[in-house]
Design a protein around this motif. Structure first.
Motif, short mmCIF file in Angstrom:
data_model
loop_
_atom_site.label_atom_id
_atom_site.label_comp_id
_atom_site.label_asym_id
_atom_site.label_seq_id
_atom_site.Cartn_x
_atom_site.Cartn_y
_atom_site.Cartn_z
N GLU A 155 0.82 -1.21 0.00
CA GLU A 155 0.00 0.00 0.00
C GLU A 155 0.86 1.27 0.00
N ASP A 156 2.02 1.20 0.63
CA ASP A 156 2.92 2.36 0.73
C ASP A 156 3.92 2.32 -0.42
N ARG A 157 3.41 2.37 -1.64
CA ARG A 157 4.26 2.19 -2.82
C ARG A 157 5.38 3.21 -2.90
N ALA A 158 5.13 4.44 -2.44
CA ALA A 158 6.14 5.49 -2.49
C ALA A 158 7.06 5.46 -1.28
N ASN A 159 6.85 4.51 -0.39
CA ASN A 159 7.63 4.37 0.84
C ASN A 159 7.68 5.67 1.63
N VAL A 160 6.50 6.22 1.84
CA VAL A 160 6.38 7.43 2.66
C VAL A 160 6.86 7.15 4.08
N ARG A 260 8.40 -2.90 -4.32
CA ARG A 260 9.75 -2.54 -4.74
C ARG A 260 10.72 -2.40 -3.56
#
Length: 340
Positions: A155-160, A260
């Motif tokens: 869910e946190d694809r952008a690695n916030v 990723r």
């Protein structure tokens, strides 16, 4: 860490390769009890989760930090939790987050936790990122906690959240298939144990009328499978339209292709909680390294090392954390040198 599918370097001791032996052996291993400091973390909805911190913690504010998420009805007292926290505590700031109601006291809200419940973990990791802004942040999940962690990372694809890496141990990435597996053969004994713990916790809250369920204590007592429990308790408490909807929406398997972030998954082909073809046809994202062992049971992986039985899991996790921490440290030094 090389992504893709790999054979785990785990070898069971002679005579101790059986899946059930491996599953139960960790309870017999001697393990140093970590000294703990407890913290209650308030949640946005007024509930709390309890954190167990390994003490003493490193004084260095840049010391890497590991958050551990336990399995179904687990806690900091679970054998794997003690072993993993002890191993990670060498140089890392380490803690375990108890899912709602799994700590020392019942949780406050009329709900519990489930395999796809990522919000509390997200809240914790966000708070830790603000509390330790200069520390590398890693997460490790076991069984239910591993599925939850994989779903959170997807869910946190952008690695916030700023995670440096994630480790998932024995994640039931196909929840429906795992529920089916636990209804067959010897695995029914594991199901009975887990179901007994869940029912005992809910029974008292039914009596007091805390839970918005159309369920009587007699109904609860009659459940013999986790699927029945999830249909009548887990699903309605958490907004799912029955067990099938819960299993579909909470399972991490369909989401793995988008991961990723450097992510290590440890799995045993003979895990009695899961079907043998659990990862057949599952797409793995470019950040995932799936290590599969022929033996190991469910969160077992007990090896013979230095003249005694020991946890290969703890050793493998510690090695991976060290590798990631070293790599991130070198990268930061390189960036610092280039900017000076």
């Amino acid at each position: 860490m090389t992504p893709g599918r790999h054979t785990a370097r785990f070898r069971p001791p002679p005579g101790l390769a059986n899946r059930h032996v491996q599953t139960l052996l960790p309870r017999l291993l001697p393990c140093r009890e970590p000294t703990l400091a407890w913290e209650e973390l308030p949640l946005p909805d007024g509930d709390v989760v309890e954190l167990a911190w390994v003490t003493p913690s490193p004084e260095d504010a840049t010391a890497p930090l590991l958050v551990l998420f336990h399995g179904l009805e687990g806690s900091v007292d679970s054998p794997y939790a003690r072993q993993l926290l002890t191993a990670a505590g060498n140089g890392h700031r380490a803690l375990l987050m108890h899912f709602r109601g799994c700590g020392r006291r019942p949780n406050r809200r009329p709900r519990a936790y489930h395999s796809g419940d990522t919000a509390d973990a997200h809240w914790l990791l966000t708070r830790l990122r603000h509390r330790y802004p200069r520390a590398a942040l890693f997460a490790c999940g076991v069984s239910l906690g591993a599925n939850m962690l994989l779903k959170l990372v997807a869910e946190d694809r952008a690695n916030v959240l700023g995670l440096g890496g994630a480790i998932a141990i024995a994640p039931p990435v196909n929840l429906a298939a795992s529920a089916d597996t636990l209804e067959r053969g010897f695995a029914r004994l594991y199901q009975r144990h887990l179901l007994g713990a869940l029912k005992a916790k809910v029974a008292s809250r039914l009596v007091t009328g805390e839970l918005p369920l159309s369920l009587t204590p007699a109904d609860l007592a009659g459940f013999t499978t986790l699927r029945e429990y999830d249909e009548a308790v887990t699903a309605p408490l958490h907004g799912f339209d029955g067990a099938a909807d819960y299993y579909r929406r909470a399972a991490a398997g369909p989401l793995l292709g988008g991961i990723r972030l450097p992510t290590l998954i440890l799995h045993a082909d003979d895990d009695p909680f899961m079907p043998v073809d659990l990862y057949a046809g599952v797409e793995l994202g470019p950040g995932i390294r799936l290590e599969t062992a022929r033996h190991g049971g469910h969160v077992g992986f007990v090896e013979w090392r230095d003249g005694r039985l020991d946890s290969w899991l703890a050793r493998r996790v510690a090695d991976q954390l060290t590798a990631w921490s070293t790599s991130l440290s070198r990268a930061r030094k390189a960036i610092s040198r280039s900017g000076s």
